[in-house]
Design a protein around this motif. Sequence first.
Motif, PDB file in Angstrom:
ATOM      1  N   GLU A  67       0.830  -1.205   0.000  1.00  0.00           N
ATOM      2  CA  GLU A  67       0.000   0.000   0.000  1.00  0.00           C
ATOM      3  C   GLU A  67       0.867   1.258   0.000  1.00  0.00           C
ATOM      4  OE1 GLU A  67      -2.968  -0.161   3.070  1.00  0.00           O
ATOM      5  OE2 GLU A  67      -3.754  -2.058   2.315  1.00  0.00           O
ATOM      6  N   ARG A  68       1.965   1.243   0.714  1.00  0.00           N
ATOM      7  CA  ARG A  68       2.888   2.390   0.708  1.00  0.00           C
ATOM      8  C   ARG A  68       3.365   2.663  -0.716  1.00  0.00           C
ATOM      9  NH1 ARG A  68       5.868   6.865   2.074  1.00  0.00           N
ATOM     10  NH2 ARG A  68       8.076   6.531   1.801  1.00  0.00           N
ATOM     11  N   ILE A  69       3.774   1.631  -1.426  1.00  0.00           N
ATOM     12  CA  ILE A  69       4.238   1.800  -2.803  1.00  0.00           C
ATOM     13  C   ILE A  69       3.119   2.386  -3.661  1.00  0.00           C
ATOM     14  CG2 ILE A  69       5.030   0.587  -4.877  1.00  0.00           C
ATOM     15  CD1 ILE A  69       6.359  -1.461  -2.940  1.00  0.00           C
ATOM     16  N   VAL A  70       1.918   1.849  -3.522  1.00  0.00           N
ATOM     17  CA  VAL A  70       0.781   2.316  -4.324  1.00  0.00           C
ATOM     18  C   VAL A  70       0.502   3.794  -4.074  1.00  0.00           C
ATOM     19  CG1 VAL A  70      -1.738   2.132  -4.565  1.00  0.00           C
ATOM     20  CG2 VAL A  70      -0.311   0.072  -4.636  1.00  0.00           C
ATOM     21  N   TYR A  71       0.481   4.204  -2.828  1.00  0.00           N
ATOM     22  CA  TYR A  71       0.143   5.598  -2.528  1.00  0.00           C
ATOM     23  C   TYR A  71       1.236   6.571  -2.970  1.00  0.00           C
ATOM     24  CZ  TYR A  71      -4.160   4.264  -0.253  1.00  0.00           C
ATOM     25  OH  TYR A  71      -5.424   3.778  -0.018  1.00  0.00           O
ATOM     26  N   VAL A  72       2.494   6.178  -2.833  1.00  0.00           N
ATOM     27  CA  VAL A  72       3.578   7.051  -3.313  1.00  0.00           C
ATOM     28  C   VAL A  72       3.536   7.139  -4.836  1.00  0.00           C
ATOM     29  CG1 VAL A  72       6.090   7.320  -3.496  1.00  0.00           C
ATOM     30  CG2 VAL A  72       5.063   6.679  -1.309  1.00  0.00           C
ATOM     31  N   ALA A  73       3.347   6.009  -5.504  1.00  0.00           N
ATOM     32  CA  ALA A  73       3.267   6.010  -6.968  1.00  0.00           C
ATOM     33  C   ALA A  73       2.054   6.783  -7.450  1.00  0.00           C
ATOM     34  CB  ALA A  73       3.228   4.575  -7.495  1.00  0.00           C
ATOM     35  N   GLY A  74       0.949   6.656  -6.739  1.00  0.00           N
ATOM     36  CA  GLY A  74      -0.274   7.366  -7.114  1.00  0.00           C
ATOM     37  C   GLY A  74      -0.148   8.872  -6.973  1.00  0.00           C
ATOM     38  N   ALA A  75       0.727   9.316  -6.086  1.00  0.00           N
ATOM     39  CA  ALA A  75       0.952  10.753  -5.895  1.00  0.00           C
ATOM     40  C   ALA A  75       1.829  11.341  -7.002  1.00  0.00           C
ATOM     41  CB  ALA A  75       1.594  11.009  -4.535  1.00  0.00           C
ATOM     42  N   GLU A  76       2.510  10.473  -7.752  1.00  0.00           N
ATOM     43  CA  GLU A  76       3.399  10.917  -8.833  1.00  0.00           C
ATOM     44  C   GLU A  76       3.108  10.133 -10.118  1.00  0.00           C
ATOM     45  OE1 GLU A  76       7.292  11.945  -6.080  1.00  0.00           O
ATOM     46  OE2 GLU A  76       7.106   9.929  -6.885  1.00  0.00           O
ATOM     47  N   PRO A  77       1.893  10.252 -10.658  1.00  0.00           N
ATOM     48  CA  PRO A  77       1.516   9.409 -11.794  1.00  0.00           C
ATOM     49  C   PRO A  77       2.346   9.645 -13.052  1.00  0.00           C
ATOM     50  CG  PRO A  77      -0.146  11.100 -11.413  1.00  0.00           C
ATOM     51  CD  PRO A  77       0.803  11.145 -10.254  1.00  0.00           C
ATOM     52  N   THR A  78       2.806  10.861 -13.266  1.00  0.00           N
ATOM     53  CA  THR A  78       3.608  11.139 -14.460  1.00  0.00           C
ATOM     54  C   THR A  78       4.950  10.420 -14.375  1.00  0.00           C
ATOM     55  OG1 THR A  78       2.541  13.302 -14.559  1.00  0.00           O
ATOM     56  CG2 THR A  78       4.462  12.991 -15.944  1.00  0.00           C
ATOM     57  N   LEU A  79       5.585  10.484 -13.210  1.00  0.00           N
ATOM     58  CA  LEU A  79       6.840   9.771 -12.997  1.00  0.00           C
ATOM     59  C   LEU A  79       6.603   8.266 -13.064  1.00  0.00           C
ATOM     60  CD1 LEU A  79       9.842   9.571 -12.193  1.00  0.00           C
ATOM     61  CD2 LEU A  79       9.088   9.705  -9.801  1.00  0.00           C
ATOM     62  N   THR A  80       5.562   7.787 -12.416  1.00  0.00           N
ATOM     63  CA  THR A  80       5.265   6.354 -12.409  1.00  0.00           C
ATOM     64  C   THR A  80       5.071   5.841 -13.832  1.00  0.00           C
ATOM     65  OG1 THR A  80       4.260   6.543 -10.224  1.00  0.00           O
ATOM     66  CG2 THR A  80       3.693   4.590 -11.511  1.00  0.00           C
TER      67      THR A  80
END
Length: 199
Positions: A96-109
């Motif tokens: 979940e930590r990975i998902v929320y950090v990635a979700g906060a930076e969708p362009t980078l992800t």
Amino acid sequence: MRFTVTRTLSKDQQARRERLIDSARGLALEGGYAAVTMHDVADRAGVARATVYRYFATKDHLLTEVAASWAHGVIDDVDALAVGDTPLERLTAMLERIVYVAGAEPTLTSAIIQAVTSDDSSVDDPRTVLFLFLRDRLSTAIGDPVPERDDVEIVLGNVLLAALISLASLRQPPEEVATMVRTAGRLVLAGAMSAATTP
């Protein structure tokens, strides 16, 4: 085909390499995959374009190293992230930590997913190193002995990749993706434990 030399880097070379990774990350954050060009990375880092190619064979190679740097930043301290009393609680906390950090930076992800899943041969080695790091972090988060651990880690790695694609390409809300990884983690671990008790 370009080749980069693999060697031990001096402190200055390591600092230059990190500056290039940081520059590529900044460009990807601002404009996604298309915004990252070797020319613009060189300009942002204050080096000649040829310098970028001394460290990274291609844009996808560079962005895969950005992905590795990002992953280390997000989950390197797995003991602090993977909280809980059970393997499932620890695993889902980390996912979940990975998902929320990635979700906060969708362009980078999106940019790093496009690079990591590229068929560019210069990505093969850094992608393998990245996936082995992620497997190690998953294993550490689970902690307790789990039957068929290698298979569990591989499946969970693929679940994580699907989650990141869901965030970056399908633009699913992080809450939905977090629910998906929580459910997948529960089912995978339950399946492994059940298989161990089946004669």
